[in-house]
Write an enzyme that holds these catalytic residues in place. Structure first.
Site, PDB file in Angstrom:
ATOM      1  N   GLN A  47      -8.527  -2.202  11.378  1.00  0.00           N
ATOM      2  CA  GLN A  47      -9.055  -3.559  11.189  1.00  0.00           C
ATOM      3  C   GLN A  47      -9.842  -3.999  12.428  1.00  0.00           C
ATOM      4  O   GLN A  47      -9.479  -3.646  13.561  1.00  0.00           O
ATOM      5  CB  GLN A  47      -7.914  -4.563  10.933  1.00  0.00           C
ATOM      6  CG  GLN A  47      -7.153  -4.307   9.644  1.00  0.00           C
ATOM      7  CD  GLN A  47      -7.924  -4.767   8.404  1.00  0.00           C
ATOM      8  OE1 GLN A  47      -9.121  -5.006   8.452  1.00  0.00           O
ATOM      9  NE2 GLN A  47      -7.230  -4.865   7.293  1.00  0.00           N
TER      10      GLN A  47
ATOM     11  N   LYS B  94       0.529  -7.739  -3.116  1.00  0.00           N
ATOM     12  CA  LYS B  94      -0.801  -7.218  -3.441  1.00  0.00           C
ATOM     13  C   LYS B  94      -0.663  -5.750  -3.837  1.00  0.00           C
ATOM     14  O   LYS B  94      -0.031  -4.967  -3.131  1.00  0.00           O
ATOM     15  CB  LYS B  94      -1.723  -7.335  -2.233  1.00  0.00           C
ATOM     16  CG  LYS B  94      -3.146  -6.864  -2.523  1.00  0.00           C
ATOM     17  CD  LYS B  94      -4.054  -7.120  -1.353  1.00  0.00           C
ATOM     18  CE  LYS B  94      -4.055  -6.001  -0.350  1.00  0.00           C
ATOM     19  NZ  LYS B  94      -4.650  -4.747  -0.835  1.00  0.00           N
TER      20      LYS B  94
ATOM     21  N   ASP C 287      -5.763  -5.949  -6.247  1.00  0.00           N
ATOM     22  CA  ASP C 287      -6.903  -5.792  -5.323  1.00  0.00           C
ATOM     23  C   ASP C 287      -7.641  -4.492  -5.626  1.00  0.00           C
ATOM     24  O   ASP C 287      -7.476  -3.501  -4.920  1.00  0.00           O
ATOM     25  CB  ASP C 287      -6.335  -5.807  -3.895  1.00  0.00           C
ATOM     26  CG  ASP C 287      -7.388  -5.624  -2.819  1.00  0.00           C
ATOM     27  OD1 ASP C 287      -8.565  -5.907  -3.073  1.00  0.00           O
ATOM     28  OD2 ASP C 287      -7.006  -5.193  -1.714  1.00  0.00           O
ATOM     29  N   LEU C 288      -8.458  -4.508  -6.689  1.00  0.00           N
ATOM     30  CA  LEU C 288      -9.169  -3.280  -7.076  1.00  0.00           C
ATOM     31  C   LEU C 288     -10.649  -3.324  -6.702  1.00  0.00           C
ATOM     32  O   LEU C 288     -11.359  -2.335  -6.856  1.00  0.00           O
ATOM     33  CB  LEU C 288      -8.994  -3.015  -8.579  1.00  0.00           C
ATOM     34  CG  LEU C 288      -7.538  -2.828  -9.026  1.00  0.00           C
ATOM     35  CD1 LEU C 288      -7.464  -2.553 -10.522  1.00  0.00           C
ATOM     36  CD2 LEU C 288      -6.855  -1.706  -8.255  1.00  0.00           C
ATOM     37  N   LYS C 289     -11.111  -4.486  -6.233  1.00  0.00           N
ATOM     38  CA  LYS C 289     -12.474  -4.618  -5.662  1.00  0.00           C
ATOM     39  C   LYS C 289     -13.537  -3.992  -6.551  1.00  0.00           C
ATOM     40  O   LYS C 289     -14.253  -3.059  -6.136  1.00  0.00           O
ATOM     41  CB  LYS C 289     -12.544  -3.986  -4.281  1.00  0.00           C
ATOM     42  CG  LYS C 289     -11.582  -4.557  -3.255  1.00  0.00           C
ATOM     43  CD  LYS C 289     -11.874  -3.976  -1.889  1.00  0.00           C
ATOM     44  CE  LYS C 289     -10.929  -4.456  -0.825  1.00  0.00           C
ATOM     45  NZ  LYS C 289      -9.573  -3.923  -0.921  1.00  0.00           N
TER      46      LYS C 289
ATOM     47  N   HIS D 299     -16.945  -3.113  -8.384  1.00  0.00           N
ATOM     48  CA  HIS D 299     -18.347  -3.172  -7.940  1.00  0.00           C
ATOM     49  C   HIS D 299     -19.115  -2.172  -8.796  1.00  0.00           C
ATOM     50  O   HIS D 299     -19.102  -0.976  -8.526  1.00  0.00           O
ATOM     51  CB  HIS D 299     -18.435  -2.806  -6.446  1.00  0.00           C
ATOM     52  CG  HIS D 299     -19.791  -2.994  -5.851  1.00  0.00           C
ATOM     53  ND1 HIS D 299     -20.020  -2.878  -4.499  1.00  0.00           N
ATOM     54  CD2 HIS D 299     -20.983  -3.292  -6.407  1.00  0.00           C
ATOM     55  CE1 HIS D 299     -21.317  -3.091  -4.265  1.00  0.00           C
ATOM     56  NE2 HIS D 299     -21.907  -3.339  -5.400  1.00  0.00           N
ATOM     57  N   ASP D 300     -19.776  -2.656  -9.862  1.00  0.00           N
ATOM     58  CA  ASP D 300     -20.480  -1.762 -10.783  1.00  0.00           C
ATOM     59  C   ASP D 300     -21.509  -2.623 -11.519  1.00  0.00           C
ATOM     60  O   ASP D 300     -21.696  -3.799 -11.184  1.00  0.00           O
ATOM     61  CB  ASP D 300     -19.469  -1.116 -11.751  1.00  0.00           C
ATOM     62  CG  ASP D 300     -19.943   0.247 -12.260  1.00  0.00           C
ATOM     63  OD1 ASP D 300     -21.150   0.392 -12.552  1.00  0.00           O
ATOM     64  OD2 ASP D 300     -19.113   1.156 -12.376  1.00  0.00           O
ATOM     65  N   ILE D 301     -22.163  -2.070 -12.538  1.00  0.00           N
ATOM     66  CA  ILE D 301     -23.130  -2.880 -13.280  1.00  0.00           C
ATOM     67  C   ILE D 301     -22.364  -3.970 -14.056  1.00  0.00           C
ATOM     68  O   ILE D 301     -21.190  -3.795 -14.398  1.00  0.00           O
ATOM     69  CB  ILE D 301     -24.011  -2.023 -14.225  1.00  0.00           C
ATOM     70  CG1 ILE D 301     -23.161  -1.313 -15.272  1.00  0.00           C
ATOM     71  CG2 ILE D 301     -24.837  -1.031 -13.421  1.00  0.00           C
ATOM     72  CD1 ILE D 301     -23.994  -0.637 -16.367  1.00  0.00           C
ATOM     73  N   PRO D 302     -23.031  -5.101 -14.312  1.00  0.00           N
ATOM     74  CA  PRO D 302     -22.324  -6.244 -14.915  1.00  0.00           C
ATOM     75  C   PRO D 302     -21.549  -5.902 -16.185  1.00  0.00           C
ATOM     76  O   PRO D 302     -20.387  -6.304 -16.328  1.00  0.00           O
ATOM     77  CB  PRO D 302     -23.462  -7.241 -15.188  1.00  0.00           C
ATOM     78  CG  PRO D 302     -24.469  -6.944 -14.120  1.00  0.00           C
ATOM     79  CD  PRO D 302     -24.420  -5.454 -13.927  1.00  0.00           C
TER      80      PRO D 302
ATOM     81  N   THR E 185     -12.805  -6.529   6.262  1.00  0.00           N
ATOM     82  CA  THR E 185     -12.362  -6.881   7.621  1.00  0.00           C
ATOM     83  C   THR E 185     -12.306  -5.659   8.542  1.00  0.00           C
ATOM     84  O   THR E 185     -12.084  -5.799   9.738  1.00  0.00           O
ATOM     85  CB  THR E 185     -10.986  -7.574   7.579  1.00  0.00           C
ATOM     86  OG1 THR E 185     -10.143  -6.875   6.640  1.00  0.00           O
ATOM     87  CG2 THR E 185     -11.122  -9.006   7.133  1.00  0.00           C
TER      88      THR E 185
ATOM     89  N   ASP F  77       0.845  -1.198   0.000  1.00  0.00           N
ATOM     90  CA  ASP F  77       0.000   0.000   0.000  1.00  0.00           C
ATOM     91  C   ASP F  77       0.878   1.246   0.000  1.00  0.00           C
ATOM     92  O   ASP F  77       0.997   1.953   1.010  1.00  0.00           O
ATOM     93  CB  ASP F  77      -0.961  -0.038   1.202  1.00  0.00           C
ATOM     94  CG  ASP F  77      -2.015  -1.131   1.039  1.00  0.00           C
ATOM     95  OD1 ASP F  77      -2.448  -1.361  -0.108  1.00  0.00           O
ATOM     96  OD2 ASP F  77      -2.380  -1.765   2.036  1.00  0.00           O
TER      97      ASP F  77
ATOM     98  N   ARG G 232      -2.741  -9.615  12.349  1.00  0.00           N
ATOM     99  CA  ARG G 232      -1.896  -8.806  13.230  1.00  0.00           C
ATOM    100  C   ARG G 232      -1.074  -9.730  14.121  1.00  0.00           C
ATOM    101  O   ARG G 232      -1.541 -10.791  14.510  1.00  0.00           O
ATOM    102  CB  ARG G 232      -2.762  -7.913  14.140  1.00  0.00           C
ATOM    103  CG  ARG G 232      -3.527  -6.818  13.383  1.00  0.00           C
ATOM    104  CD  ARG G 232      -2.576  -5.790  12.805  1.00  0.00           C
ATOM    105  NE  ARG G 232      -3.229  -4.728  12.073  1.00  0.00           N
ATOM    106  CZ  ARG G 232      -3.380  -4.682  10.744  1.00  0.00           C
ATOM    107  NH1 ARG G 232      -2.952  -5.693   9.986  1.00  0.00           N
ATOM    108  NH2 ARG G 232      -3.937  -3.644  10.171  1.00  0.00           N
TER     109      ARG G 232
HETATM  110  O1  C5P Z   1      -2.250  -2.947   6.642  1.00  0.00           O
HETATM  111  P1  C5P Z   1      -3.213  -4.104   6.672  1.00  0.00           P
HETATM  112  O2  C5P Z   1      -2.556  -5.423   7.075  1.00  0.00           O
HETATM  113  O3  C5P Z   1      -4.472  -3.825   7.457  1.00  0.00           O
HETATM  114  O4  C5P Z   1      -3.623  -4.284   5.133  1.00  0.00           O
HETATM  115  C1  C5P Z   1      -4.645  -5.130   4.714  1.00  0.00           C
HETATM  116  C2  C5P Z   1      -4.800  -4.981   3.234  1.00  0.00           C
HETATM  117  O5  C5P Z   1      -5.852  -5.841   2.790  1.00  0.00           O
HETATM  118  C3  C5P Z   1      -5.169  -3.578   2.760  1.00  0.00           C
HETATM  119  O6  C5P Z   1      -4.478  -3.359   1.539  1.00  0.00           O
HETATM  120  C4  C5P Z   1      -6.657  -3.629   2.518  1.00  0.00           C
HETATM  121  O7  C5P Z   1      -7.057  -2.800   1.458  1.00  0.00           O
HETATM  122  C5  C5P Z   1      -6.865  -5.097   2.140  1.00  0.00           C
HETATM  123  N1  C5P Z   1      -8.189  -5.662   2.430  1.00  0.00           N
HETATM  124  C6  C5P Z   1      -8.742  -5.700   3.686  1.00  0.00           C
HETATM  125  N2  C5P Z   1      -9.983  -6.255   3.891  1.00  0.00           N
HETATM  126  C7  C5P Z   1     -10.666  -6.782   2.875  1.00  0.00           C
HETATM  127  C8  C5P Z   1     -10.111  -6.736   1.581  1.00  0.00           C
HETATM  128  C9  C5P Z   1      -8.856  -6.185   1.388  1.00  0.00           C
HETATM  129  O8  C5P Z   1      -8.095  -5.269   4.632  1.00  0.00           O
HETATM  130  N3  C5P Z   1     -11.826  -7.370   3.090  1.00  0.00           N
END
Ligand code: C5P
Length: 232
Positions: free
Chosen positions: A190, A32, A59-61, A63-66, A119, A10, A181
């Site tokens: 988190q 990632k 990890d771009l997640k 979420h939009d119309i199909p 999370t 990140d 963690r």
């Molecule tokens: O720094 P940390 O360990 O919290 O990073 C977790 C990574 O996982 C972040 O890049 C966050 O965007 C990603 N993530 C998340 N929860 C999700 C999906 C992705 O924390 N459900």
């Protein structure tokens, strides 16, 4: 693909990312790339990291119309990423369209997984703000089932939910789990967290670890500790 630690890069630039990877000292870690880095550097960052031998979870997640997701996935499919993702909340029609867009003419494609509930969301917030009633675990399992029915390869969930997801969706359905963690570590934003060792005991396939490694005084030592607790 086997059990591994995915390092969440990140960062805001390629320069920062490459300097960090040099400090990490690992040959070719699984990394990632999230929105910040991808929006800053574009698809070139995926090619750069692939050329260093890294496997890449993009990890771009989406979420939009199909139709929009399908077309975006066709572009991401050419990026070289090994795993890409969508939000399961986008519906089964959207997940099916994503899969279609991702599949290349020769039938090959990156793995596609779906975010269940972030999370960083706890059950109380899910009830109060998102108006999703019921237990967090039931929501996550419901979304996981939708993802499997749509033909996806797995989900992003908390390690706390990995065992149940495998029970409901099968052992080979991937659980990719952020929210990790160290026992003495700061949780930050988190909420649904475990240690790497607990994630292993719960059967998570991949842990995604960001700040416990990227913000550590010694990132190489922190990464090594994750590997020892989760993989060895
Ligand atoms: O720094 P940390 O360990 O919290 O990073 C977790 C990574 O996982 C972040 O890049 C966050 O965007 C990603 N993530 C998340 N929860 C999700 C999906 C992705 O924390 N459900």
């Amino acid at each position: 693909m086997g059990k591994d630690v995915i390092v969440a890069c990140d960062f805001s630039s390629a320069g920062e990312t490459l300097a960090f990877l040099d400090k990490l000292g690992a040959e070719a870690p699984f990394v990632k790339i999230g929105m910040e880095l991808f929006y800053a550097e574009g698809p070139e960052i995926v090619r750069t990291l692939k050329s260093r031998g890294c496997r890449v979870f993009l990890d771009l997640k989406l979420h939009d119309i199909p139709n929009t997701v399908k077309k975006a996935m066709a572009v991401l499919s050419r990026s070289g990423a090994d795993i890409v993702n969508v939000h399961a909340a986008g519906t089964q029609a959207m997940m099916e369209a994503a899969l279609e867009g991702l599949t290349r003419p020769d039938g090959s494609r990156p793995l596609l997984i779906a975010v269940t509930q972030l999370t960083s969301t706890d059950e109380e917030t899910m009830h109060r703000e998102l108006l999703i009633s019921g237990a967090m675990e039931d929501t996550v399992l419901h979304y996981a089932r939708n993802a499997r029915l749509s033909g996806l390869d797995g989900v992003v969930c908390s390690p706390l939910e990995a065992e149940k997801v495998h029970k409901v969706c099968g052992k080979s359905f991937l659980t990719v789990t952020p929210g990790v963690r160290f026992a003495e570590g700061d949780k930050g934003d988190q909420k649904r967290v475990t240690t790497p060792a607990e994630a292993k005991a719960l059967g998570s396939d991949y842990i995604v670890v960001g700040r416990p490694i990227t913000a550590a005084a010694d990132p190489a030592a922190a990464y090594g500790r994750c590997l020892r607790e989760f993989v060895d």
